[in-house]
Motif scaffolding. Structure first.
Motif, mmCIF file in Angstrom:
data_model
loop_
_atom_site.group_PDB
_atom_site.id
_atom_site.type_symbol
_atom_site.label_atom_id
_atom_site.label_comp_id
_atom_site.label_asym_id
_atom_site.label_seq_id
_atom_site.Cartn_x
_atom_site.Cartn_y
_atom_site.Cartn_z
ATOM 1 N N GLU A 101 32.040 66.830 18.927
ATOM 2 C CA GLU A 101 31.703 68.203 19.275
ATOM 3 C C GLU A 101 32.069 68.485 20.725
ATOM 4 O O GLU A 101 31.957 67.622 21.596
ATOM 5 N N GLU A 218 33.086 71.471 16.317
ATOM 6 C CA GLU A 218 32.058 72.499 16.348
ATOM 7 C C GLU A 218 31.255 72.465 15.056
ATOM 8 O O GLU A 218 31.710 71.983 14.031
ATOM 9 N N THR A 222 26.727 75.925 16.790
ATOM 10 C CA THR A 222 27.355 76.098 18.097
ATOM 11 C C THR A 222 28.260 77.325 18.115
ATOM 12 O O THR A 222 28.367 78.012 19.140
ATOM 13 N N VAL A 223 28.917 77.597 16.995
ATOM 14 C CA VAL A 223 29.760 78.796 16.923
ATOM 15 C C VAL A 223 28.902 80.051 17.024
ATOM 16 O O VAL A 223 29.215 80.985 17.774
#
Length: 359
Positions: A101, A218, A222-223
């Motif tokens: 990530e 990702e 997180t997006v």
């Protein structure tokens, strides 16, 4: 590595090692120097010292037995971790996926018994996403899956290209998850890039499935956390993201339980046994993590538990979840935020402050 340990720990000469390997002495010498340079890495140095101490304590003075023991330990990636292959690969997959990530590093200090994976957000705030033992971290460093470029009391390790290749191989070995179809859902796709059910691995549908699954760098949370609402504030606050990460960490720890069938779909909504969900929630290990996940999903209830499991644990995209559940477009992010708010209240009401921390 066995040659290096025999030369430095047992006193076997370079020429003797070359005769055993049926090669030139310069070849063995280059191998020894290469390992010696790697000892600048504290994790690799600690792993080699542990291997040396183990063999010396069990096989004092017996060079032939030491050679066999060093060779066996050096030929297996879990040798430095003193664990079996399935357990080591499960832990390595869990940590390497976290390190893929964006902004994630593995931090460790000399006086720490465990290492932590932290992820730095766009605003500079850090979130702890995983915890791993020093032995597992040492084994990953020896394999070249993680590396550090700095010095200091706290070292930060990042995943290497070899580590990224390894986590992809481990994910490819996972069986396809045959999730049920809800509402307007399309044919269920496999977890982490596996082929859709009923499709050959090299078919166009399978290739498309791999391409459309979430990026290793990702996760859906997180997006979504980077998006802003109408007032300009983050759509998901840091505490909501931490709650989703906590659920995912427990979910991944629960997968390490040998008796677990790995099919979590039956635990959705009506499939949860509420009578057992509260047992062992404050303990440690896979069984306790599984109980915490079951209790959290039970508390969320129908709908909210589905979106939390698919997006936080299975890392399925919001669009796929909306189709699977038969929801209207762009409604999934609202339901997910409500689920995370409910999950935050669940952790605050049912877990002690110490137990709310990941790991």
């Amino acid at each position: 590595m066995a040659d290096y340990l025999l030369h430095t720990s047992s006193g076997v000469s370079i020429r003797d090692l070359a005769r055993r390997k049926n090669c030139h002495a310069s070849t063995v010498s280059r191998r020894v120097r290469k390992i010696e340079r790697l000892r600048d890495d504290p994790l690799i140095d600690a792993a080699l010292r542990r291997m040396e101490a183990k063999v010396r304590s069990t096989l004092p003075g017996d060079r032939q037995a030491q050679h066999k023991e060093f060779t066996q330990m050096s030929d297996t990636p879990q040798g430095t971790a003193h664990g079996d292959q399935p357990e080591f690969e499960q832990e390595a997959k869990r940590i390497l996926r976290r390190l893929c990530e964006s902004g994630s590093v593995l931090a460790i200090a000399a006086d720490m018994d465990t290492a932590v994976v932290v992820r730095e957000g766009p605003d500079g705030a850090t979130t702890r996403t995983a915890v791993v033992s020093q032995e597992i971290a040492q084994a990953m460093a020896v394999q070249g899956w993680i590396e550090t470029s700095g010095t200091g009391r706290i070292l930060r390790y990042r995943i290497t290209q070899a580590g990224r290749d390894k986590v992809r191989d481990l994910l490819d070995q996972e069986p396809a998850r045959q999730a049920p179809v809800f509402g307007m859902a399309e044919a269920p796709a496999g977890f982490d890039g596996a082929a859709p059910v009923g499709e050959p691995a090299n078919s166009p549908a399978a290739t498309s499935s791999r391409r459309n699954r979430y990026s290793l760098s990702e996760s859906p949370l997180t997006v979504l956390a980077r998006r802003r609402d109408k007032s300009g504030d983050p759509f998901l606050s840091d505490d909501l993201v931490r709650c989703g990460e906590r659920l995912r960490e427990d979910f991944e720890l629960a997968q390490m339980e040998p008796s677990m069938s790995q099919n979590w779909d039956k635990f959705l909504t009506a499939g949860i046994d509420e009578g057992r969900s509260g047992a062992g929630t404050t303990g440690y290990g896979p069984a306790a993590a599984r109980a915490r996940v079951m209790q959290a999903l039970s508390d969320l209830g129908p709908g909210l538990s589905d979106v939390a499991l698919y997006c936080c644990c299975y890392l399925e995209g919001l669009e796929s979840t909306e189709k699977r559940m038969g929801w209207s477009a762009r409604s999934g992010k609202i339901v997910l935020r409500i689920a995370l708010q409910r999950l935050k209240r669940h952790y605050e009401e049912n877990l002690t402050p110490e137990a709310q921390l990941i790991g």
